[in-house]
Design a protein around this motif. Sequence first.
Motif, PDB file in Angstrom:
ATOM      1  N   SER A 152     -20.362 -10.738 -35.905  1.00 43.29           N
ATOM      2  CA  SER A 152     -19.883 -10.768 -37.281  1.00 43.29           C
ATOM      3  C   SER A 152     -20.227  -9.458 -37.987  1.00 43.29           C
ATOM      4  N   LEU A 153     -21.444  -8.945 -37.754  1.00 47.67           N
ATOM      5  CA  LEU A 153     -21.825  -7.675 -38.387  1.00 47.67           C
ATOM      6  C   LEU A 153     -20.951  -6.541 -37.875  1.00 47.67           C
ATOM      7  N   ALA A 154     -20.601  -6.608 -36.576  1.00 49.46           N
ATOM      8  CA  ALA A 154     -19.778  -5.539 -36.021  1.00 49.46           C
ATOM      9  C   ALA A 154     -18.326  -5.671 -36.441  1.00 49.46           C
ATOM     10  N   GLY A 155     -17.903  -6.894 -36.791  1.00 47.21           N
ATOM     11  CA  GLY A 155     -16.531  -7.092 -37.239  1.00 47.21           C
ATOM     12  C   GLY A 155     -15.563  -7.389 -36.113  1.00 47.21           C
ATOM     13  N   ILE A 156     -15.953  -8.303 -35.244  1.00 48.41           N
ATOM     14  CA  ILE A 156     -15.045  -8.698 -34.156  1.00 48.41           C
ATOM     15  C   ILE A 156     -14.205  -9.875 -34.635  1.00 48.41           C
ATOM     16  N   PRO A 157     -12.887  -9.854 -34.399  1.00 48.81           N
ATOM     17  CA  PRO A 157     -11.966 -10.715 -35.121  1.00 48.81           C
ATOM     18  C   PRO A 157     -12.273 -12.171 -35.399  1.00 48.81           C
ATOM     19  N   PRO A 158     -12.557 -13.058 -34.464  1.00 55.29           N
ATOM     20  CA  PRO A 158     -12.595 -14.445 -34.963  1.00 55.29           C
ATOM     21  C   PRO A 158     -13.695 -14.689 -35.986  1.00 55.29           C
ATOM     22  N   PHE A 159     -14.670 -13.815 -36.045  1.00 59.91           N
ATOM     23  CA  PHE A 159     -15.801 -14.070 -36.938  1.00 59.91           C
ATOM     24  C   PHE A 159     -15.535 -13.486 -38.320  1.00 59.91           C
ATOM     25  N   ALA A 160     -16.339 -13.956 -39.273  1.00 66.00           N
ATOM     26  CA  ALA A 160     -16.075 -13.629 -40.676  1.00 66.00           C
ATOM     27  C   ALA A 160     -16.168 -12.127 -40.948  1.00 66.00           C
ATOM     28  N   GLY A 161     -17.043 -11.446 -40.202  1.00 68.26           N
ATOM     29  CA  GLY A 161     -17.244 -10.031 -40.475  1.00 68.26           C
ATOM     30  C   GLY A 161     -15.971  -9.213 -40.381  1.00 68.26           C
ATOM     31  N   PHE A 162     -15.075  -9.621 -39.497  1.00 73.39           N
ATOM     32  CA  PHE A 162     -13.811  -8.898 -39.378  1.00 73.39           C
ATOM     33  C   PHE A 162     -13.020  -8.970 -40.673  1.00 73.39           C
ATOM     34  N   PHE A 163     -12.945 -10.178 -41.239  1.00 68.58           N
ATOM     35  CA  PHE A 163     -12.118 -10.346 -42.433  1.00 68.58           C
ATOM     36  C   PHE A 163     -12.732  -9.599 -43.614  1.00 68.58           C
ATOM     37  N   SER A 164     -14.066  -9.656 -43.727  1.00 66.08           N
ATOM     38  CA  SER A 164     -14.675  -8.980 -44.874  1.00 66.08           C
ATOM     39  C   SER A 164     -14.438  -7.479 -44.784  1.00 66.08           C
ATOM     40  N   LYS A 165     -14.587  -6.899 -43.590  1.00 63.87           N
ATOM     41  CA  LYS A 165     -14.334  -5.468 -43.430  1.00 63.87           C
ATOM     42  C   LYS A 165     -12.865  -5.165 -43.710  1.00 63.87           C
ATOM     43  N   PHE A 166     -12.007  -6.038 -43.210  1.00 62.63           N
ATOM     44  CA  PHE A 166     -10.572  -5.841 -43.389  1.00 62.63           C
ATOM     45  C   PHE A 166     -10.215  -5.757 -44.870  1.00 62.63           C
ATOM     46  N   PHE A 167     -10.741  -6.699 -45.664  1.00 59.77           N
ATOM     47  CA  PHE A 167     -10.358  -6.719 -47.068  1.00 59.77           C
ATOM     48  C   PHE A 167     -10.928  -5.533 -47.812  1.00 59.77           C
ATOM     49  N   ILE A 168     -12.149  -5.132 -47.465  1.00 56.54           N
ATOM     50  CA  ILE A 168     -12.732  -4.027 -48.225  1.00 56.54           C
ATOM     51  C   ILE A 168     -12.048  -2.714 -47.832  1.00 56.54           C
ATOM     52  N   PHE A 169     -11.666  -2.566 -46.559  1.00 54.63           N
ATOM     53  CA  PHE A 169     -10.907  -1.371 -46.175  1.00 54.63           C
ATOM     54  C   PHE A 169      -9.551  -1.381 -46.860  1.00 54.63           C
ATOM     55  N   ALA A 170      -8.947  -2.583 -46.922  1.00 53.93           N
ATOM     56  CA  ALA A 170      -7.625  -2.668 -47.540  1.00 53.93           C
ATOM     57  C   ALA A 170      -7.684  -2.254 -48.999  1.00 53.93           C
ATOM     58  N   SER A 171      -8.757  -2.662 -49.686  1.00 59.59           N
ATOM     59  CA  SER A 171      -8.841  -2.302 -51.102  1.00 59.59           C
ATOM     60  C   SER A 171      -8.947  -0.794 -51.267  1.00 59.59           C
ATOM     61  N   ALA A 172      -9.647  -0.124 -50.342  1.00 56.31           N
ATOM     62  CA  ALA A 172      -9.753   1.333 -50.445  1.00 56.31           C
ATOM     63  C   ALA A 172      -8.434   2.001 -50.073  1.00 56.31           C
ATOM     64  N   VAL A 173      -7.743   1.442 -49.074  1.00 59.02           N
ATOM     65  CA  VAL A 173      -6.467   2.041 -48.661  1.00 59.02           C
ATOM     66  C   VAL A 173      -5.449   1.954 -49.785  1.00 59.02           C
ATOM     67  N   GLN A 174      -5.480   0.844 -50.502  1.00 60.77           N
ATOM     68  CA  GLN A 174      -4.531   0.689 -51.607  1.00 60.77           C
ATOM     69  C   GLN A 174      -4.665   1.793 -52.637  1.00 60.77           C
ATOM     70  N   GLN A 175      -5.878   2.318 -52.778  1.00 56.78           N
ATOM     71  CA  GLN A 175      -6.069   3.392 -53.743  1.00 56.78           C
ATOM     72  C   GLN A 175      -5.867   4.760 -53.103  1.00 56.78           C
ATOM     73  N   GLY A 176      -5.464   4.781 -51.836  1.00 62.78           N
ATOM     74  CA  GLY A 176      -5.108   6.038 -51.211  1.00 62.78           C
ATOM     75  C   GLY A 176      -6.244   6.777 -50.535  1.00 62.78           C
TER      76      GLY A 176
END
Lengths: 517, 104
Positions: free
Chosen positions: A373-397
């Motif tokens: 989960s800490l590393a962010g491997i998909p089925p675990f929650a860590g993947f989704f949390s990293k995904f959303f926080i990266f997405a928020s930064a990407v949205q701002q360019g």
Amino acid sequence: MDFSGFLMMRDEISLVALILILLLYDLFAPAKARKVFQPLACLLFVVQIVITLLPVSSLEAFGGMYQTTPAASLAKTLMSAGTLLVFLFSKKWIEEKHEIAQGEFYFLTLCTLLGMYFMVSAGHFLMFFIGIELASIPLSCLVSFSKKDGLSAEAGAKFILNAAFASGISLFGISLLYGGTGTLYFSDMPVALQGTPLQIAGMILFATGLFFKMSLIPYHSWTADVYQGAPTQVSAYLSVVSKTAAAVALFTIFIKVFGGMAASWRPVLYIIIILSITIANLFAIKQKNIKRFLAYSSISQAGYIVLGVVAASPQGLTGILYYMMVYMFANLAAFGVASLVERQCGNAEIASYNGLYKTNPWLSVLMMFAMFSLAGIPPFAGFFSKFFIFASAVQQGYYILVLIALLNTIISLFYYLLIVKAMFINPNESPLPRFRSDSYSRIAMVLCFFGIVLSGIVSFFYNKTNDMATESMEMCGLSRPKAVEETLDANPVPGQTLNTQGSTAMNATASWPSVLE
Amino acid sequence: MELIPMEYYLVVSSIMFFAGIYGFITRKNLIAVLISVELVLTSTDINFAVFNRFLFPGHLEGMFFTLFSIGISAAETAVAIAIIINIYRNIKNVEVRNLKKLKD
């Protein structure tokens, strides 16, 4: 403000009540009744968490010194839940090592929690300063809790001197801000901020205190030492609860107060994120001690969290809160397993995890889940949390920043897998014998297990967080400086209400109204 | 009566601030490090009081902040000294160079 406004501070009031009850109970209860102190404390604490879960609207009390929003309330719930898990993990340790001082442990921990509550919902720099000090002074007592242990004392000294130094610099920054603006209220200050050199210097110096609390890279040097020397449960508390408070406060203050000066602080955060993630990852690889290892891993995780601050959008706030929730379960699980193993084998070396799977399969599986989960491997929650926080930064360019962060997740995967490899693959002639942990730790581990697995897959968690964050940001928008509001009205951006439907955050192409440019 | 100009006070507080930072980095004794931290904290008190008196005499925000900050730094010092005494009990001195059990 009347009495009903006072009652709206129910999170803090319930926590103060809990602290007083526990303090008096510990002082005056007869020896027989003190045996049930810990179950009672945990039970009352659950009641307190339920109180923080009650829905709140935004309000100001004491003339704007105290502000609360749904996001702040959610952060408080998260911090309380993290503290409860720490309590569950520490029951056995307290009973064995510090039977006489169990009341103090609970009292000090809850006092720091109260300070963090005030940090999160401060509306004035004085309030914020008192909060951050209330959070760090008792925490240094907790770090040096094992009085006979030289390592713990050394960690305590390192922590208190560094904390006092950081808060001194932060205070100097506040004084410059006061000199530059003439006010200390979060709601009045943005109007007076024009980005003069004095104000910029004040802002950067002020941010030191928060960066220190989050242990971002230029201010990280205490982290590994303190995590290693402190009792493991206290390290867990430091790495999760303390960081949550600092992250939410950092977001609130940088958006609410310094929103108009974003051009000054964005490059600073940009550099700090890259340094924190990269350097901490490189250091984590060569660690031999599990607590030092988790310390460096937590520094790099803090770097990911600041991505949400740089994004400075409702998705950013959602990302931060959601990340903290997921990180809390995973990191507390890792620290919990570490404390159990440490109690059995007497040291915290990674080498003692060799072959753990053969003798203690459940512990190993939980640790593996936490690491994944800490590393962010998909089925675990860590993947989704990293995904959303990266997405928020990407949205701002911030494409390059996110690319660097992504590359770093690969590095982090390597060192997290080292632990998994030690447990499952490394041969060991005499692995740690099979042991049975106490029931409180087992309850905490089950909670962490379900947290790691469910908080990612069940979209309720993300949607709820997103609703609360969006609502809070809209309220936050009300207290923006007038000049900014005018530009807002002039160019209405259709993205403002796009992500109220929860998981549509990813589809929202329009960015948060670019107030901060 | 002619007041001392504000800049003079600010120069004093800045010198104290940087002396504190210098001392924090260079001192060899934990107590001396603690004193340096106190210098940093005290310099901010001067700043608050001076800004309040000269620039914004209508309110007392800066003065209040000074009072709170003095109280909090006293608490911080008390805890720090308690921890330093605990270190003395453990290793029988308070030299910074002897705090080296925790390192990479």
